[in-house]
Design a protein around this motif. Structure first.
Motif, PDB file in Angstrom:
ATOM      1  N   MET A 270       5.736  65.934  19.968  1.00 42.38           N
ATOM      2  CA  MET A 270       4.447  66.316  20.520  1.00 42.38           C
ATOM      3  C   MET A 270       4.667  67.448  21.516  1.00 42.38           C
TER       4      MET A 270
ATOM      5  N   TYR B  83      -1.042  68.420  22.885  1.00 42.48           N
ATOM      6  CA  TYR B  83      -1.442  67.877  24.184  1.00 42.48           C
ATOM      7  C   TYR B  83      -1.830  69.024  25.119  1.00 42.48           C
TER       8      TYR B  83
ATOM      9  N   PRO C 225      -1.600  59.590  18.304  1.00 45.06           N
ATOM     10  CA  PRO C 225      -0.958  60.180  19.493  1.00 45.06           C
ATOM     11  C   PRO C 225      -1.124  59.356  20.753  1.00 45.06           C
TER      12      PRO C 225
ATOM     13  N   THR D 119      -6.824  69.069  17.898  1.00 44.73           N
ATOM     14  CA  THR D 119      -6.374  68.919  16.519  1.00 44.73           C
ATOM     15  C   THR D 119      -7.382  69.574  15.597  1.00 44.73           C
TER      16      THR D 119
ATOM     17  N   TYR E 107       9.555  58.532  15.014  1.00 45.72           N
ATOM     18  CA  TYR E 107       8.174  58.782  15.364  1.00 45.72           C
ATOM     19  C   TYR E 107       7.919  60.242  15.698  1.00 45.72           C
ATOM     20  N   SER E 108       8.987  61.003  15.976  1.00 43.66           N
ATOM     21  CA  SER E 108       8.787  62.425  16.212  1.00 43.66           C
ATOM     22  C   SER E 108       8.369  63.146  14.943  1.00 43.66           C
TER      23      SER E 108
ATOM     24  N   THR F 268       6.062  62.031  12.811  1.00 42.52           N
ATOM     25  CA  THR F 268       4.642  61.846  12.550  1.00 42.52           C
ATOM     26  C   THR F 268       3.914  61.546  13.855  1.00 42.52           C
ATOM     27  N   ASN F 269       2.754  62.111  13.964  1.00 42.59           N
ATOM     28  CA  ASN F 269       2.038  62.115  15.237  1.00 42.59           C
ATOM     29  C   ASN F 269       0.601  61.654  15.038  1.00 42.59           C
TER      30      ASN F 269
ATOM     31  N   ASP G 277      -2.092  66.527  13.171  1.00 37.44           N
ATOM     32  CA  ASP G 277      -1.259  67.309  14.077  1.00 37.44           C
ATOM     33  C   ASP G 277      -2.021  67.497  15.379  1.00 37.44           C
TER      34      ASP G 277
ATOM     35  N   SER H 221       2.813  53.979  12.209  1.00 38.04           N
ATOM     36  CA  SER H 221       3.520  54.931  13.072  1.00 38.04           C
ATOM     37  C   SER H 221       3.258  54.557  14.522  1.00 38.04           C
ATOM     38  N   ASN H 222       4.248  54.803  15.380  1.00 39.54           N
ATOM     39  CA  ASN H 222       4.074  54.577  16.822  1.00 39.54           C
ATOM     40  C   ASN H 222       3.611  53.170  17.153  1.00 39.54           C
TER      41      ASN H 222
ATOM     42  N   ASN I  13      -2.819  54.043  21.959  1.00 34.32           N
ATOM     43  CA  ASN I  13      -2.744  55.251  21.135  1.00 34.32           C
ATOM     44  C   ASN I  13      -4.121  55.585  20.583  1.00 34.32           C
TER      45      ASN I  13
END
Length: 512
Positions: free
Chosen positions: A1, A105, A41, A97, A34-35, A37-38, A102, A467-468, A331
């Motif tokens: 991110m 921040y 977030p 986004t 996890y880097s 896929t985001n 994607d 994810s995450n 998230n």
């Protein structure tokens, strides 16, 4: 991110208007995974540097989405994990986004105030653009006794900007609860231009003086900016008996208006909606009136004039493990909304998610318990059977079609085979629900459940995006079921059934 840029706004003076599966026991670093896929977030750590403990770690709370010129601006309440005494809380940060896969921040946008100001705690709001000025209406919250001696606990405040990044608080603007309403609970302004009425509307989550929850309406003529309180557009019924109708949202799709709100006090907590042919009601409650399970909260909508999206946050747990209790913030999760022929809403994956998980992985069976037959990537399970697969080693998207008409069938994630722990996601046709259970040494504790009434029949086309530590299960392009599941990576996973069932065309995809 990536951190594109951080804006720290000053308080100014008076302003003007798995997953490749294989048999290796080699473990992978979840942070590396996890880097890749985001899609769900969370604000980055140490966004203000390493020396300030307040900003070393945080979570995303209530999301306030806004669309302009091809970009979705996802403003949200930042919930810092460490909150030193005397500091305020829930300042507004943002992501940008264009596709909900994607995210960039953008840092802090609107800071909290001092202990003597109305926005010592910042609450949910919304923004509109009039001419070249962005107007951000948000909640001020201050429960300090010295402040409450001469002020209401909650009020609606305003900040303005010309670029949606540098915000100036308008010190002489404040809306408080009108006569007949309780000034302790007065928050979450939602502002939009109602072209059918020719006015700007502001919806506020409020309570009457006798503590009945309402969505209160204010209106203004754009040329004056003076907000006038009108009647509520929705009042909780005696059967609902909601304490508050938080984070209201109102939009029109086709011939219907939709009122969205969240509540956290009933047996079916989460994000709800109502349907009407008028923005003032009367409102119809659909058979399934929630837009996800209890782990997606404070979700509001945003449209790019083609599709409408529902954006909220998925709760973390405290302590942060699968047996922990649900806590505030986590998230960001986004769904795409569609309209069924009867006017009810369907919840689908965002279209870009397919491009994130673009690599097919090998499906490797580790163990079969009970009686199960395999034909390629399809399995028929007899009663009390389970097929365990090799460890998930990346963020994943798992797809399959499940046919089950009785008992329970589904998947187990974050599984420790010997200890019997993990999280079971069970389809339960007889109970007309999908349910998540935390498994611990043989016990199964219900964590979350969601109605299957929007899905006809007993055949379920399932997409699970993971994810995450967030797992979102989409079913038949009709409903979504979101959960917080820790420690999926480096753990085996299974399909199971307590009755006759079939899992067809199981496909696992890795991120590109």
């Amino acid at each position: 991110m990536s951190i594109k840029k951080i804006y720290v706004a000053a308080i100014l003076s008076l302003a003007t208007f798995s997953c490749q599966n294989h048999d290796s026991d080699t473990e992978v670093n979840p942070e590396d995974i996890y880097s890749k896929t985001n899609i769900f977030p969370q604000p980055p750590n140490q966004w203000m540097g390493e020396s300030n403990p307040y900003y070393t770690e945080g979570y995303a709370g209530d999301v306030m989405p806004y669309y302009e010129n091809g970009k979705f601006h996802l403003f949200f309440l930042h919930d810092a994990k460490t909150k030193p005494a005397g500091e305020g809380f829930h300042d507004i940060h943002s992501f940008e986004t264009s596709n909900f896969t994607d995210f960039t921040y953008q840092g802090r946008q609107i800071p909290y105030g001092t202990s003597s100001e109305a926005d010592f705690g910042v609450g949910t709001g919304s923004l509109v653009k009039v001419g070249n000025i962005y107007y951000y209406y948000y909640t001020g919250h201050n429960a300090i006794a010295s402040f409450l001696s001469g002020n209401p606990r909650e009020s609606v405040l305003l900040a303005t900007s010309t670029d949606m990044k540098n915000w100036t608080k308008v010190k002489n603007f404040k809306i408080t609860a009108p006569v007949g309403y309780y000034d302790y609970e007065f928050r979450d302004p939602h502002v939009f231009f109602n072209s059918e009425d020719g006015k700007y509307w502001m919806l506020v989550s409020a309570q009457t003086s006798d503590k009945k929850a309402v969505v209160l309406k204010f209106t203004t003529n754009p040329s004056t900016g003076n907000w006038t309180a009108e009647n509520p557009i929705y009042t909780t019924s005696s059967s609902e008996n909601y304490i508050m109708l938080e984070c209201p949202d109102l939009f029109k799709m086709g011939n219907y208006w939709y009122l969205v709100f969240s509540e956290n006090w009933s047996s079916n907590t989460g994000t709800h909606y109502r349907i009407s042919t008028s923005p003032n009601g009367p409102w119809t409650t659909p058979q399934n009136d929630r837009l996800d399970g209890s782990y997606l909260y404070a979700a509001k909508t945003v449209s790019d004039n083609t599709n409408r999206y529902l954006v909220g946050w998925t709760a973390r747990k405290t302590p942060e493990n699968n047996t922990g209790g649900k806590d505030w913030a986590g998230n960001i999760v986004a769904h795409r909304l569609a309209q069924n022929s009867d006017g009810t809403l369907a919840v689908k994956p965002v279209s870009g998610s397919q491009s994130v998980f673009g690599q097919n992985a090998v499906l490797s069976v580790d163990k079969i318990t009970g009686n199960a037959s395999q034909n390629g990537s399809s399995f028929n399970l007899s009663a009390n059977s389970q097929v365990t697969f090799s460890k998930l080693q990346k963020a994943n998207q798992i797809n399959f079609t499940l046919n089950v008409s009785a008992g329970k069938a589904g998947v187990i994630l974050a599984q420790d085979t010997d200890a019997g722990s993990g999280v079971k996601i069970a389809f339960e046709p007889a109970n007309n629900r999908i349910a998540a259970y935390v498994m611990n040494s043989g016990s199964e504790d219900l964590m979350n459940s969601y109605s299957l009434s929007s899905v006809s029949g007993t055949s379920y086309t399932v997409t699970a995006s993971i994810s995450n530590d967030v797992c979102v299960i989409y079913i038949n392009d009709k409903i979504a079921f979101t959960n917080r599941i820790y420690n999926i990576v480096n753990k085996k996973w299974s399909i199971f059934s307590s009755s006759e069932s079939s899992f067809s065309n199981i496909n696992i995809k890795n991120p590109n």
